[in-house]
Scaffold this active site. Structure first.
Site, PDB file in Angstrom:
ATOM      1  N   ARG A 120       8.127   4.468  -4.610  1.00  8.19           N
ATOM      2  CA  ARG A 120       8.146   3.490  -3.517  1.00  8.19           C
ATOM      3  C   ARG A 120       7.085   2.406  -3.754  1.00  8.19           C
ATOM      4  O   ARG A 120       7.328   1.224  -3.492  1.00  8.19           O
ATOM      5  CB  ARG A 120       7.917   4.187  -2.172  1.00  8.19           C
ATOM      6  CG  ARG A 120       8.065   3.231  -0.990  1.00  8.19           C
ATOM      7  CD  ARG A 120       8.017   3.940   0.343  1.00  8.19           C
ATOM      8  NE  ARG A 120       6.722   4.561   0.591  1.00  8.19           N
ATOM      9  CZ  ARG A 120       6.431   5.293   1.654  1.00  8.19           C
ATOM     10  NH1 ARG A 120       7.357   5.516   2.586  1.00  8.19           N
ATOM     11  NH2 ARG A 120       5.234   5.820   1.811  1.00  8.19           N
TER      12      ARG A 120
ATOM     13  N   LYS B 113       6.487  -1.785   1.828  1.00  5.43           N
ATOM     14  CA  LYS B 113       5.301  -1.224   2.493  1.00  5.43           C
ATOM     15  C   LYS B 113       4.148  -2.216   2.353  1.00  5.43           C
ATOM     16  O   LYS B 113       3.219  -2.040   1.563  1.00  5.43           O
ATOM     17  CB  LYS B 113       4.961   0.154   1.911  1.00  5.43           C
ATOM     18  CG  LYS B 113       4.211   1.024   2.888  1.00  5.43           C
ATOM     19  CD  LYS B 113       4.267   2.465   2.499  1.00  5.43           C
ATOM     20  CE  LYS B 113       3.257   3.313   3.247  1.00  5.43           C
ATOM     21  NZ  LYS B 113       3.326   3.257   4.702  1.00  5.43           N
TER      22      LYS B 113
ATOM     23  N   HIS C 172      -0.389 -21.115  -0.669  1.00  2.17           N
ATOM     24  CA  HIS C 172       0.607 -20.089  -0.360  1.00  2.17           C
ATOM     25  C   HIS C 172       1.344 -19.570  -1.586  1.00  2.17           C
ATOM     26  O   HIS C 172       1.536 -18.378  -1.751  1.00  2.17           O
ATOM     27  CB  HIS C 172       1.638 -20.622   0.646  1.00  2.17           C
ATOM     28  CG  HIS C 172       1.094 -20.794   2.031  1.00  2.17           C
ATOM     29  ND1 HIS C 172       0.018 -21.587   2.322  1.00  2.17           N
ATOM     30  CD2 HIS C 172       1.486 -20.255   3.210  1.00  2.17           C
ATOM     31  CE1 HIS C 172      -0.234 -21.539   3.611  1.00  2.17           C
ATOM     32  NE2 HIS C 172       0.640 -20.737   4.179  1.00  2.17           N
TER      33      HIS C 172
ATOM     34  N   TYR D 224       0.832  -1.204   0.000  1.00  2.00           N
ATOM     35  CA  TYR D 224       0.000   0.000   0.000  1.00  2.00           C
ATOM     36  C   TYR D 224       0.866   1.253   0.000  1.00  2.00           C
ATOM     37  O   TYR D 224       2.085   1.182   0.175  1.00  2.00           O
ATOM     38  CB  TYR D 224      -0.954   0.000   1.199  1.00  2.00           C
ATOM     39  CG  TYR D 224      -0.287   0.292   2.532  1.00  2.00           C
ATOM     40  CD1 TYR D 224       0.541  -0.650   3.136  1.00  2.00           C
ATOM     41  CD2 TYR D 224      -0.468   1.517   3.177  1.00  2.00           C
ATOM     42  CE1 TYR D 224       1.152  -0.380   4.354  1.00  2.00           C
ATOM     43  CE2 TYR D 224       0.140   1.793   4.388  1.00  2.00           C
ATOM     44  CZ  TYR D 224       0.947   0.842   4.980  1.00  2.00           C
ATOM     45  OH  TYR D 224       1.563   1.122   6.170  1.00  2.00           O
TER      46      TYR D 224
ATOM     47  N   ARG E  50      -7.092 -20.843  -2.153  1.00  2.00           N
ATOM     48  CA  ARG E  50      -6.067 -20.632  -1.133  1.00  2.00           C
ATOM     49  C   ARG E  50      -4.907 -21.611  -1.282  1.00  2.00           C
ATOM     50  O   ARG E  50      -5.085 -22.823  -1.189  1.00  2.00           O
ATOM     51  CB  ARG E  50      -6.666 -20.766   0.276  1.00  2.00           C
ATOM     52  CG  ARG E  50      -5.670 -20.384   1.363  1.00  2.00           C
ATOM     53  CD  ARG E  50      -6.254 -20.494   2.760  1.00  2.00           C
ATOM     54  NE  ARG E  50      -5.273 -20.065   3.752  1.00  2.00           N
ATOM     55  CZ  ARG E  50      -4.268 -20.828   4.188  1.00  2.00           C
ATOM     56  NH1 ARG E  50      -4.120 -22.048   3.738  1.00  2.00           N
ATOM     57  NH2 ARG E  50      -3.407 -20.359   5.084  1.00  2.00           N
TER      58      ARG E  50
END
Ligand code: PMP
Length: 282
Positions: free
Chosen positions: A53, A148, A103, A34, A101
């Site tokens: 960034r 981030k 990984h 984010y 789902r």
């Protein structure tokens, strides 16, 4: 105003109508990144640096950037124009997308792109004139704090500990060395000089790290990034935090003890003024 409008996967819609599937990997794994960009007088501040960034965070976790720079600029300009506030902050999030789902990265999925804008409320006069309290804790986060990431549990727990202690921020230390705040970079002033932690895998490169370098250069204040030991933090003349939403704020109590004389100091005052000038000039 009427309801906030958000951007989700190509559409603008009211916040309460925005939905993501439960199998979004941001929800399931915290698999996303984010950005938060302040907007002054309708214009994003230091936007190029924020977009760079964002691109670095995406690259670090192997998600293709869904937009080029002009694409992001257009999207954010559109979002800002849908809200009445002159000062806003824009939140942007990209997750790996929706998949069964598992990984490992699924093949051929589209990233989820979300953005919203909120009214920017600058720190209060009381916070600026009295400073805020902070606590200290060991830094228990992972070793890629330069990304981030939306996986913020370590930061969330640290901030909650601060709030429960009646403080506004938690300063974190690894092996006795200052890293950063739970949602801010931390600065020390000593003999009129500004010292911050080096940005590396343990410390997010806040956009205000580069901004403070520029503000110090313009104001003739000595600025250094180097490892800061815990004892130095407690012996500082002044402590400050910086972030997109809190700009620059003085920390005047640390673990219940006054920082310096317990009042916001002259280095903070100069940086606050320089920050306001930079906003107006942008
Ligand atoms: N470190 C952490 C952990 C943060 O969450 C933030 C706020 N984004 C910062 C530093 C400061 O970064 P910036 O100046 O870009 O807001």
């Amino acid at each position: 105003m009427s309801e906030q409008i958000v951007y989700l996967n190509g559409e603008f819609l009211p916040l309460s109508e925005a939905r993501i599937p439960v199998l979004d990997r941001g929800f399931i794994f915290g698999d996303g990144i984010y950005e938060v960009v302040p907007v002054y007088a309708g214009r994003p501040f230091r936007f190029t640096q924020h977009l760079q960034r964002l691109a670095r965070s995406l690259q670090a976790i192997g998600i293709d950037n869904p937009f080029d720079e002009s694409g992001w600029r257009g999207l954010v300009a559109d979002l800002i124009s849908r809200h009445p506030w002159s000062d806003q902050f824009v939140y942007m999030q990209v997750t790996r997308g929706v998949a069964k789902r598992d990984h490992a990265f699924p093949k051929g999925i589209r990233p989820t792109v979300f953005a919203m804008s909120s009214e920017f409320i600058a720190p209060s006069r009381e916070q600026r004139e009295q400073g805020v309290a902070a606590i200290t804790l060991p830094d228990e986060r992972w070793l890629h704090c330069d990304i981030k990431s939306v996986s913020l549990l370590g930061n969330v727990l640290a901030k909650q500990a601060a709030v429960e202690a009646g403080a506004a921020e938690c300063l974190m230390f690894r092996d006795g060395i200052l890293t950063e705040g739970s949602s801010s970079n931390i600065w020390m002033a000593r003999h009129g000089k500004v010292v911050g932690s080096p940005v590396n895998h343990l410390v997010l490169e806040g956009i205000r790290v580069g901004l403070l370098a520029d503000l110090c250069a313009a104001s003739g204040i000595d600025y250094t990034l180097r490892r800061i030991a815990r004892e130095e933090v407690f012996a500082a003349d002044e402590l400050m935090l910086t972030s997109a939403t809190r700009e620059v704020l003085p920390i005047t109590r640390l673990d219940g003890k006054p920082v310096g004389d317990g009042r916001p100091g002259p280095v903070y005052q100069r940086l606050f003024n320089a920050y306001q000038d930079a906003k107006r000039a942008a």
